[in-house]
Enzyme design. Sequence first.
Site, mmCIF file in Angstrom:
data_model
loop_
_atom_site.group_PDB
_atom_site.id
_atom_site.type_symbol
_atom_site.label_atom_id
_atom_site.label_comp_id
_atom_site.label_asym_id
_atom_site.label_seq_id
_atom_site.Cartn_x
_atom_site.Cartn_y
_atom_site.Cartn_z
ATOM 1 N N CYS A 14 0.819 -1.215 0.000
ATOM 2 C CA CYS A 14 0.000 0.000 0.000
ATOM 3 C C CYS A 14 0.857 1.271 0.000
ATOM 4 O O CYS A 14 1.665 1.480 0.913
ATOM 5 C CB CYS A 14 -0.914 0.003 1.216
ATOM 6 S SG CYS A 14 -1.891 1.509 1.368
ATOM 7 N N LYS A 41 -9.320 -9.823 5.795
ATOM 8 C CA LYS A 41 -9.076 -8.898 6.898
ATOM 9 C C LYS A 41 -9.454 -9.527 8.230
ATOM 10 O O LYS A 41 -10.545 -10.099 8.374
ATOM 11 C CB LYS A 41 -9.885 -7.614 6.690
ATOM 12 C CG LYS A 41 -9.532 -6.861 5.415
ATOM 13 C CD LYS A 41 -10.496 -5.733 5.156
ATOM 14 C CE LYS A 41 -10.217 -5.068 3.820
ATOM 15 N NZ LYS A 41 -11.226 -4.047 3.468
ATOM 16 N N VAL A 54 -6.155 0.370 5.103
ATOM 17 C CA VAL A 54 -4.905 0.689 5.778
ATOM 18 C C VAL A 54 -4.346 1.967 5.148
ATOM 19 O O VAL A 54 -4.688 2.286 4.012
ATOM 20 C CB VAL A 54 -3.889 -0.472 5.638
ATOM 21 C CG1 VAL A 54 -4.378 -1.678 6.409
ATOM 22 C CG2 VAL A 54 -3.612 -0.832 4.177
ATOM 23 N N GLU A 67 -6.890 6.950 7.792
ATOM 24 C CA GLU A 67 -6.568 7.847 6.686
ATOM 25 C C GLU A 67 -5.140 8.386 6.844
ATOM 26 O O GLU A 67 -4.813 9.009 7.855
ATOM 27 C CB GLU A 67 -7.571 8.999 6.533
ATOM 28 C CG GLU A 67 -8.966 8.545 6.139
ATOM 29 C CD GLU A 67 -9.003 7.861 4.777
ATOM 30 O OE1 GLU A 67 -8.227 8.235 3.874
ATOM 31 O OE2 GLU A 67 -9.795 6.918 4.619
ATOM 32 N N SER A 68 -4.334 8.162 5.834
ATOM 33 C CA SER A 68 -2.896 8.456 5.926
ATOM 34 C C SER A 68 -2.618 9.936 6.174
ATOM 35 O O SER A 68 -1.708 10.276 6.943
ATOM 36 C CB SER A 68 -2.174 7.994 4.659
ATOM 37 O OG SER A 68 -2.633 8.701 3.517
#
Length: 223
Positions: A14, A41, A54, A67-68
Amino acid sequence: MQNKKIELVSSKLCPYVQRSVITLIEKSVEYRRIDINLSDKPTWFIERSPTGKVPLLTIDDEFNIFESAVICEYLDETTGGTLLPSDPKIKAVHRSWIEFASQTLDTIGAYYSANHEDGFNHAKELLVKKFARLNAVVATPYFSGQEFMMVDAAFAPVFRYFEVFEQRMTIDIFDGLNNVNIWRNNLAARKSVQDAVSEDFHQEVIKFVLRKDSYLSMLMKSE
């Protein structure tokens, strides 16, 4: 961040996880990384993550941040120093380009997933335009000059895809984009960027693309 238990739930390939890992490393935060299989998952992950995506940052087994972009800003706000400009206007500009990086990742997904030449060429044309826009604003050696910032962490995974593709085929997307080429080479050489992925990351991305049986995978096989 002292005395806090920090866990980052992630998956191996990711690009948004990479942003978070780069920020964790740059901010010298001790953390534990837990890679999961997004095709299967774990129940505990589904319970923690409302989006089912992720990265997920868990603090002291109690607080879950998803949320990155939110994760990266939380890490920046709760540790010494900053990876964002102090001027509100420039900070907003950086955040805008971080969103641009996310949109570029979407286009890269279309680029490696396209089943036909027309779709592949359309995605490629969009990428050329996006990187040309970037070339006009990048200061080098990093996005805004000498300092590595959060916007650099956002774009490092973007460029890493092409490092992988270039192992198997000729890529002309960056031809003539001197600023972008300087920038992406400097990002690739930075330790936090290198350490954000596993040693077999490149091979795993190639396997991932080849399994798609897309137009890009056909080009990879033919060169």
